[in-house]
Every structure is written in structure tokens, then in C-alpha cells.
Enzyme design. Structure first.
Site, short mmCIF file in Angstrom:
data_model
loop_
_atom_site.label_atom_id
_atom_site.label_comp_id
_atom_site.label_asym_id
_atom_site.label_seq_id
_atom_site.Cartn_x
_atom_site.Cartn_y
_atom_site.Cartn_z
N GLY A 10 -3.41 20.58 -15.04
CA GLY A 10 -4.67 19.95 -14.69
C GLY A 10 -4.60 18.44 -14.70
O GLY A 10 -3.61 17.84 -15.13
N HIS A 50 0.98 4.71 -12.37
CA HIS A 50 2.11 5.64 -12.34
C HIS A 50 3.28 5.06 -11.51
O HIS A 50 4.44 5.22 -11.89
CB HIS A 50 1.70 6.99 -11.77
CG HIS A 50 0.90 7.81 -12.72
ND1 HIS A 50 1.39 8.28 -13.91
CD2 HIS A 50 -0.38 8.25 -12.65
CE1 HIS A 50 0.45 8.97 -14.53
NE2 HIS A 50 -0.64 8.96 -13.79
N ARG A 54 7.31 4.13 -12.90
CA ARG A 54 8.59 4.60 -12.33
C ARG A 54 9.45 3.46 -11.81
O ARG A 54 10.66 3.62 -11.66
CB ARG A 54 8.31 5.59 -11.20
CG ARG A 54 7.71 6.89 -11.67
CD ARG A 54 7.62 7.91 -10.57
NE ARG A 54 6.79 7.50 -9.45
CZ ARG A 54 5.49 7.72 -9.35
NH1 ARG A 54 4.86 8.35 -10.31
NH2 ARG A 54 4.82 7.32 -8.29
N GLU A 63 5.12 10.10 -1.79
CA GLU A 63 3.70 10.32 -2.03
C GLU A 63 3.11 11.05 -0.82
O GLU A 63 3.21 10.58 0.30
CB GLU A 63 2.99 8.98 -2.25
CG GLU A 63 3.47 8.31 -3.52
CD GLU A 63 2.76 7.00 -3.82
OE1 GLU A 63 1.94 6.56 -2.99
OE2 GLU A 63 3.04 6.44 -4.88
#
Length: 65
Positions: A10, A50, A54, A63
Site C-alpha cells: 500500500g 524518492h 536513488r 518511471e
């Protein structure tokens, strides 16, 4: 032989952090497939955070909302 690991869960369940930790423990070639739809400013900010996590750590990111 390459490994393929799919991590599901989730929203805000820690998937990204878990994926980074796991991927970095397995080897140098890493692909992160990000599938979250960007629907508002909050999600835009989370996606950017995010991406920054990375950056410079050996990840190739794809993406695809």
C-alpha cells in the site's frame, strides 16, 4: 543470471526504502521501476524525494505511471 524482484504494498508502506536496501545488497546493476501516478502536489514532492534518494547510488530508474 539476473534476479527480478517485485515489491508490492500500500501507499506509504515502506516499499521504496525496502527496495533500495534490498537492491543495494544484491549487486551493482539495479533497475527501479516507479509506477505511482502523480496526481497532486504532495505526490510530486514524494516522487522528487524518492528520485533524490536513488541519485548517485547506482540505480537506473524507469518511471511509468
Amino acid at each position: 543470471m539476473a534476479r527480478l524482484i517485485l515489491i508490492t504494498g500500500g501507499a506509504r508502506s515502506g516499499k521504496s526504502s525496502h527496495a533500495l536496501q534490498l537492491g543495494e545488497s544484491l549487486g551493482a546493476r539495479r533497475l527501479f521501476v516507479a509506477t505511482c501516478p502523480v496526481i497532486d502536489r504532495e505526490m510530486t514532492d514524494r516522487v522528487q524525494r524518492h528520485q533524490e534518494e536513488r541519485q548517485g547510488r547506482g540505480w537506473t530508474t524507469v518511471e511509468c505511471e
